[in-house]
Scaffold this motif. Structure first.
Motif, PDB file in Angstrom:
ATOM      1  N   GLU B  64       0.837  -1.198   0.000  1.00  0.00           N
ATOM      2  CA  GLU B  64       0.000   0.000   0.000  1.00  0.00           C
ATOM      3  C   GLU B  64       0.875   1.253   0.000  1.00  0.00           C
ATOM      4  O   GLU B  64       0.605   2.222  -0.716  1.00  0.00           O
ATOM      5  CB  GLU B  64      -0.924  -0.003   1.230  1.00  0.00           C
ATOM      6  N   PHE B  65       1.923   1.206   0.818  1.00  0.00           N
ATOM      7  CA  PHE B  65       2.828   2.351   0.929  1.00  0.00           C
ATOM      8  C   PHE B  65       3.431   2.683  -0.429  1.00  0.00           C
ATOM      9  O   PHE B  65       3.389   3.834  -0.886  1.00  0.00           O
ATOM     10  CB  PHE B  65       3.917   2.005   1.956  1.00  0.00           C
ATOM     11  N   VAL B  66       3.970   1.658  -1.090  1.00  0.00           N
ATOM     12  CA  VAL B  66       4.629   1.880  -2.377  1.00  0.00           C
ATOM     13  C   VAL B  66       3.615   2.355  -3.413  1.00  0.00           C
ATOM     14  O   VAL B  66       3.881   3.265  -4.205  1.00  0.00           O
ATOM     15  CB  VAL B  66       5.322   0.577  -2.845  1.00  0.00           C
ATOM     16  N   TRP B  67       2.436   1.748  -3.398  1.00  0.00           N
ATOM     17  CA  TRP B  67       1.390   2.140  -4.356  1.00  0.00           C
ATOM     18  C   TRP B  67       1.083   3.628  -4.228  1.00  0.00           C
ATOM     19  O   TRP B  67       1.011   4.356  -5.209  1.00  0.00           O
ATOM     20  CB  TRP B  67       0.135   1.312  -4.101  1.00  0.00           C
ATOM     21  N   LEU B  68       0.914   4.082  -2.976  1.00  0.00           N
ATOM     22  CA  LEU B  68       0.536   5.478  -2.785  1.00  0.00           C
ATOM     23  C   LEU B  68       1.712   6.410  -3.065  1.00  0.00           C
ATOM     24  O   LEU B  68       1.516   7.520  -3.554  1.00  0.00           O
ATOM     25  CB  LEU B  68      -0.019   5.689  -1.370  1.00  0.00           C
ATOM     26  N   SER B  74       2.742  12.009  -0.417  1.00  0.00           N
ATOM     27  CA  SER B  74       3.927  12.129   0.431  1.00  0.00           C
ATOM     28  C   SER B  74       3.820  11.145   1.590  1.00  0.00           C
ATOM     29  O   SER B  74       2.710  10.818   2.031  1.00  0.00           O
ATOM     30  CB  SER B  74       4.038  13.550   0.970  1.00  0.00           C
ATOM     31  N   PRO B  75       4.955  10.629   2.072  1.00  0.00           N
ATOM     32  CA  PRO B  75       4.911   9.699   3.199  1.00  0.00           C
ATOM     33  C   PRO B  75       4.185  10.288   4.391  1.00  0.00           C
ATOM     34  O   PRO B  75       3.481   9.598   5.122  1.00  0.00           O
ATOM     35  CB  PRO B  75       6.391   9.466   3.520  1.00  0.00           C
ATOM     36  N   ARG B  76       4.322  11.602   4.570  1.00  0.00           N
ATOM     37  CA  ARG B  76       3.681  12.241   5.708  1.00  0.00           C
ATOM     38  C   ARG B  76       2.162  12.145   5.590  1.00  0.00           C
ATOM     39  O   ARG B  76       1.457  11.802   6.537  1.00  0.00           O
ATOM     40  CB  ARG B  76       4.104  13.702   5.750  1.00  0.00           C
ATOM     41  N   ALA B  77       1.665  12.443   4.402  1.00  0.00           N
ATOM     42  CA  ALA B  77       0.222  12.346   4.174  1.00  0.00           C
ATOM     43  C   ALA B  77      -0.228  10.906   4.328  1.00  0.00           C
ATOM     44  O   ALA B  77      -1.319  10.631   4.845  1.00  0.00           O
ATOM     45  CB  ALA B  77      -0.120  12.862   2.780  1.00  0.00           C
ATOM     46  N   PHE B  79       0.992   8.615   6.319  1.00  0.00           N
ATOM     47  CA  PHE B  79       0.845   8.225   7.730  1.00  0.00           C
ATOM     48  C   PHE B  79      -0.289   8.984   8.403  1.00  0.00           C
ATOM     49  O   PHE B  79      -0.929   8.482   9.313  1.00  0.00           O
ATOM     50  CB  PHE B  79       2.162   8.415   8.475  1.00  0.00           C
ATOM     51  N   ALA B  80      -0.560  10.208   7.939  1.00  0.00           N
ATOM     52  CA  ALA B  80      -1.690  10.947   8.507  1.00  0.00           C
ATOM     53  C   ALA B  80      -3.012  10.275   8.153  1.00  0.00           C
ATOM     54  O   ALA B  80      -3.958  10.278   8.930  1.00  0.00           O
ATOM     55  CB  ALA B  80      -1.673  12.384   7.995  1.00  0.00           C
ATOM     56  N   GLN B  81      -3.046   9.688   6.954  1.00  0.00           N
ATOM     57  CA  GLN B  81      -4.289   9.072   6.490  1.00  0.00           C
ATOM     58  C   GLN B  81      -4.371   7.589   6.832  1.00  0.00           C
ATOM     59  O   GLN B  81      -5.403   6.967   6.630  1.00  0.00           O
ATOM     60  CB  GLN B  81      -4.393   9.219   4.960  1.00  0.00           C
ATOM     61  N   PHE B  82      -3.252   7.027   7.334  1.00  0.00           N
ATOM     62  CA  PHE B  82      -3.183   5.578   7.503  1.00  0.00           C
ATOM     63  C   PHE B  82      -4.256   5.089   8.485  1.00  0.00           C
ATOM     64  O   PHE B  82      -4.410   5.630   9.572  1.00  0.00           O
ATOM     65  CB  PHE B  82      -1.794   5.199   8.017  1.00  0.00           C
ATOM     66  N   ASP B  83      -5.014   4.083   8.067  1.00  0.00           N
ATOM     67  CA  ASP B  83      -6.132   3.664   8.916  1.00  0.00           C
ATOM     68  C   ASP B  83      -6.112   2.172   9.248  1.00  0.00           C
ATOM     69  O   ASP B  83      -7.140   1.604   9.585  1.00  0.00           O
ATOM     70  CB  ASP B  83      -7.459   4.047   8.273  1.00  0.00           C
TER      71      ASP B  83
END
Lengths: 434, 446
Positions: B64-68, B74-77, B79-83
């Protein structure tokens, strides 16, 4: 009459009501404003026509805006003084409207409406119309129009549920002005042609139930504490056991619904000849240092009320009306109207504004919708721009905008915003199609 | 809801009060509820199970991380959105796979990548996927590596109490389906506790699964009724298919992945119906499909059944949508339809009576037709739809007070057609609004 237990409707939400903040504070008259900014559009329908010119001297209770159509209402000056002019100002919901600016001369002179020719049904309706009374629960629909339904009405239901959290103005009115409210209710019943009077009161106000059970012609209905119990269709079902079919009016099932404050205003207009230019409003919220129930004149600045009651430094949001349906205010630089039932100063811990996420289709919104609609489908189709499908699948036409769906949404989606957009687009489309 | 900082006052759309529950909180609850089953899996199957769990969870997360990142987030966004949804997918995926040997570690890796990249992100990410990602990953692995996935069932530990002949060969469920109840060879208690049961990592210990499910029920993440309906229907259909041998009820319920599937996979919000009635039908149908497919194929089919049912969720949601408050109840619609059917022969010679036209003849079409009319696109012409009171008052101007009482009511404007139209429009407006509350940003003040 003996109180009766109301029916339950099996949806809706339970919200912490926080009424304890202002529940025990007696109604207090707010000092007259130095400058009253009185909107000509305090109701649903066409704005009133201004009948004064700059420089005119007006008394408190003098007509300054004349109703300009069937669905419209008279507007009165709330102070005695000199008219400074008519300007466009922002109301509590952020909409611009024409306002008459009256500079208070501090003399406090009032004028009353002429004596009543009689107390027949038509006399009362005419007086309600003359006094500019509108639904004071918040909708602001002219009461005289509501009193002349197309079909016969046999039950008058008074909305004493006050299901919005924080608000206590109706509660204080019921407690302090019981006999006046009852008199107003009787007048409304006569005007509506109703033979039975029910008053729906949520179970968190047992003292009011007790007060109203002393009157022989009024039956209090003890309602379960549930939001939106004060919704018109919900209230009719819970009090009278009748269901208003989609697209129909309460009068189609023989019911009329009026608010407690409307009844009080009717009493004042008919018995005292006093038109509608002041009302009780609740000032509350964790950010309010001194929560109060204020009897404030129409056109008072919210900033003045804010100073009078004291606002904490870290107020996150100002809300006009209740927290479930009242709009958040851009600034306190607005003025009160006939429908301003509350002024809330909320702190961050009460209103944590989170950004919306993707819908996870959990169905919580559909499970709480008191109208049994599908808010997530409305949101989905509204975002896609397919408003007809939103009406067909989601049933947006039946929405009462109570906000239960958005309250429970775990993804914090702006469902009400989508629904409002959808309604407006549908109105445009249908108007265009005709 | 938009947040705007102007003079440090927040503006948001109504309602301003929100329930504290968030998507992240729900997913965290699901993760917690999967803990007992994961622990039981590790206890029974040892290090392999732990390795596979760690592998699927980390690969799902990374995918998911790589896809996004590839979609320029951005990695920051991120982690902010990570659910936590990808972690839930990872855990569920591992729980539905047999404890494979370390050298087959490419199977869980490929399954995880498929689950997240194809079944979830390709459809638009959280909330947009049509099939449950974990199910997608499992079915992908099942088809691609069939021999491994069907024979990779390791011998569980703590199985001394069971005779050695049951330690080799197929899972209890396969034996039940193949040779009947007598050949299961394990007591129901053993099946319940997972002692000596071969199977996927997470599906053997029903006790752990039910503990997790209880947590979800207490936290009100899932409703107990729906999965229970699914399990009971599956058990009963199983009984029916084995010639009403009620001894087959418990083994078919406790064997295989039924409990895991019913309580944790089918209840996934995104891929299950959101309409109350549709949920009920969905779970009942799911139970039947599971049991029938099991008998038909002779293998465990929970994941395939869920996959199939996922695909008809949008249809169920649309067909079984609720009727608005105050609309004519379905039973009355049905009654009228039946009455209309009964009337038809008598009126056969005359033209079709209006009631027969208005009233739908089949329940399904009736549902959709009257739902249409209830949203106001078409006007309801059926006199039976109107409340009985309408009959008394003619709903015409004759009932107006002006003509009823002797006195006249002043009207500021001449009553033109325009003003009365205006009035009825606004009256409708008011009817849709609770009186006790202030309307939101609806543009009341024109």
């Amino acid at each position: 009459m003996e109180p009766r237990k109301g029916r339950a409707f099996f949806r809706g939400v339970h919200v912490r009501d926080r009424k304890e903040l202002s529940k025990d504070v007696p109604i207090e008259a707010f000092p007259e404003p130095e400058i009253a900014t009185i909107s000509l559009s305090q109701h649903i329908g066409r704005p009133a026509e201004c009948v004064v010119a700059p420089g005119d001297r007006v008394l408190a209770g003098q007509l300054i805006g004349k109703k300009s159509g069937r669905v419209s209402a008279n507007v009165f000056s709330s102070v005695s003084g000199t008219v400074r002019g008519v300007e466009k100002r922002r109301g509590p919901n952020g909409a611009l409207s024409d306002c008459v600016i009256v500079e208070n001369d501090g003399k406090g002179e009032t004028c009353a409406l002429p004596a009543m020719p009689g107390f027949e049904r038509a006399d009362i309706i005419n007086r309600v119309s003359d006094a500019g009374i509108v639904g004071m629960g918040g909708a602001g629909f002219p009461t005289d129009v509501k009193l002349m339904p197309k079909s016969e009405v046999d039950v008058l239901i008074i909305n004493g549920a006050e299901c919005e959290p924080y608000l206590t103005c109706d509660y204080r009115l019921m407690l302090e002005k019981t006999s006046e409210v009852v008199e107003g209710i009787r007048l409304l019943a006569r005007a509506a042609g109703a033979s039975e009077i029910l008053i729906g009161i949520e179970s968190n106000k047992p003292d009011c139930v007790e007060l109203f059970s002393r009157y022989d012609d009024i039956r209090p209905i003890v309602l379960r504490k549930r939001y939106p119990m004060g919704g018109e269709k919900q209230l009719i079902y819970c009090c009278a056991g009748r269901k208003v079919p989609p697209g129909k009016l309460p009068s189609d099932v023989g019911c009329a619904v009026q608010n407690i404050h409307t009844a009080y205003a009717t009493y004042e207009a008919v018995m005292l000849g006093k038109p509608s230019y002041e009302r009780v409003m609740t000032v509350s919220g964790d950010g309010a240092l001194r929560p109060k129930n204020l009897l404030a004149k129409t056109g008072t600045s919210y900033s003045a009320i804010r100073e009078y009651c004291g606002a904490a430094d870290d107020v996150e949001m100002f809300v006009s009306g209740g927290p479930m349906m009242g709009p958040a205010m851009l600034s306190t630089d607005a003025h009160t109207t006939k429908t301003s039932s509350g002024f809330l100063m909320l702190k961050k811990r009460e209103v944590d504004v989170l950004s919306p996420r993707a819908c996870i289709n959990c169905g919580a919104c559909a499970a709480v919708c008191p109208m049994r609609l599908l808010p997530m489908k409305i949101d989905f189709y509204a975002q896609a721009g397919d408003y007809l499908k939103a009406a067909e699948i989601g049933g947006v036409d039946n929405c009462i905008s109570c906000g239960c769906c958005a309250y429970v949404c775990p993804a914090k989606r702006a469902l009400i915003q989508s629904i409002t957009l959808c309604k407006q687009k549908l109105v445009e489309m249908r108007r265009g199609g005709k | 809801m938009t947040k705007m900082q102007s003079n440090r006052v927040a503006i948001s759309d109504t309602p301003h009060l929100r329930h504290p529950r968030t998507v992240r909180g729900i997913m965290l609850d699901v993760l917690i509820s999967l803990l007992p089953a994961s622990i039981a899996g590790v206890v029974f199957f040892g290090g392999r199970a732990a390795f596979m769990l760690a592998l699927t969870v980390s690969v799902c997360f990374l995918t998911e991380f790589v896809w996004l990142l590839a979609k320029r987030q951005s990695p920051r966004a991120f982690f902010a959105q990570f659910d936590f949804t990808s972690l839930v997918t990872g855990v569920l995926l591992a729980l539905t796979m047999p404890p494979l040997d370390y050298r087959y570690c490419y199977v869980p890796i490929l399954a995880s990548v498929f689950a997240i990249a194809v079944a979830k992100m390709a459809f638009g990410g959280t909330g947009r996927n049509i099939i449950n990602p974990a199910i997608g990953g499992r079915v992908f692995a099942f088809i691609a590596f069939m021999s491994l996935m069907t024979s990779g069932y390791a011998v569980p530990r703590y199985s001394a109490s069971v005779g050695s002949e049951y330690l080799s060969g197929a899972t209890p469920l396969t034996r039940l389906l193949g040779d009947g109840v007598s050949s299961v060879g394990l007591s129901n208690l053993d099946l319940f506790l997972g002692v000596g049961v071969r199977g996927c990592i997470g599906e053997t210990c029903k006790l752990a699964l039910l503990l997790g499910a209880l947590y979800l029920i207490v936290r009100r993440v899932i409703r107990p009724l729906h999965p229970v309906v699914c399990v009971v229907v599956a058990g009963l259909v199983g009984v029916f298919m084995s010639n009403f041998d009620f001894g087959a009820f418990l083994p078919s319920v406790l064997g295989g992945g039924l409990i895991l599937g019913a309580f944790f996979m089918a209840t996934d919000y995104v891929t299950s119906p959101s309409v109350p009635l549709a949920s009920f039908v969905y779970f009942a149908l799911l139970g039947a499909v599971i049991a029938l497919l099991r008998v038909g194929t002779g293998i465990e089919t929970v994941s395939f059944a869920i996959l199939l049912m996922n695909l008809i969720v949008p249809l169920l949601d649309e067909w079984l949508r609720p009727r608005p408050f105050g609309a004519k109840p379905v039973r009355l619609v049905l009654r009228d339809a039946i009455l209309a059917l009964g009337k038809k022969p008598r009126a056969a010679s005359s033209p079709v009576p209006p009631a027969a036209v208005e009233n739908p003849t089949s329940p399904k079409s009736g549902k959709i037709e009257s739902a249409d009319s209830s949203v106001g696109l078409t006007k309801e012409g059926n006199p039976a739809d109107a409340p009985s009171r309408d009959g008394e008052s003619t709903a015409s101007n004759a009932a107006r007070p002006s003509s009823e009482s002797g006195a006249t009511i002043r009207s500021n404007n001449a009553e033109s057609a325009d003003s009365s139209a205006d009035r009825s429009a606004s009256e409708e407006n008011v009817a849709k609004r609770p009186e006790g509350a202030r309307p939101g940003a609806e543009g009341d003040v024109r």
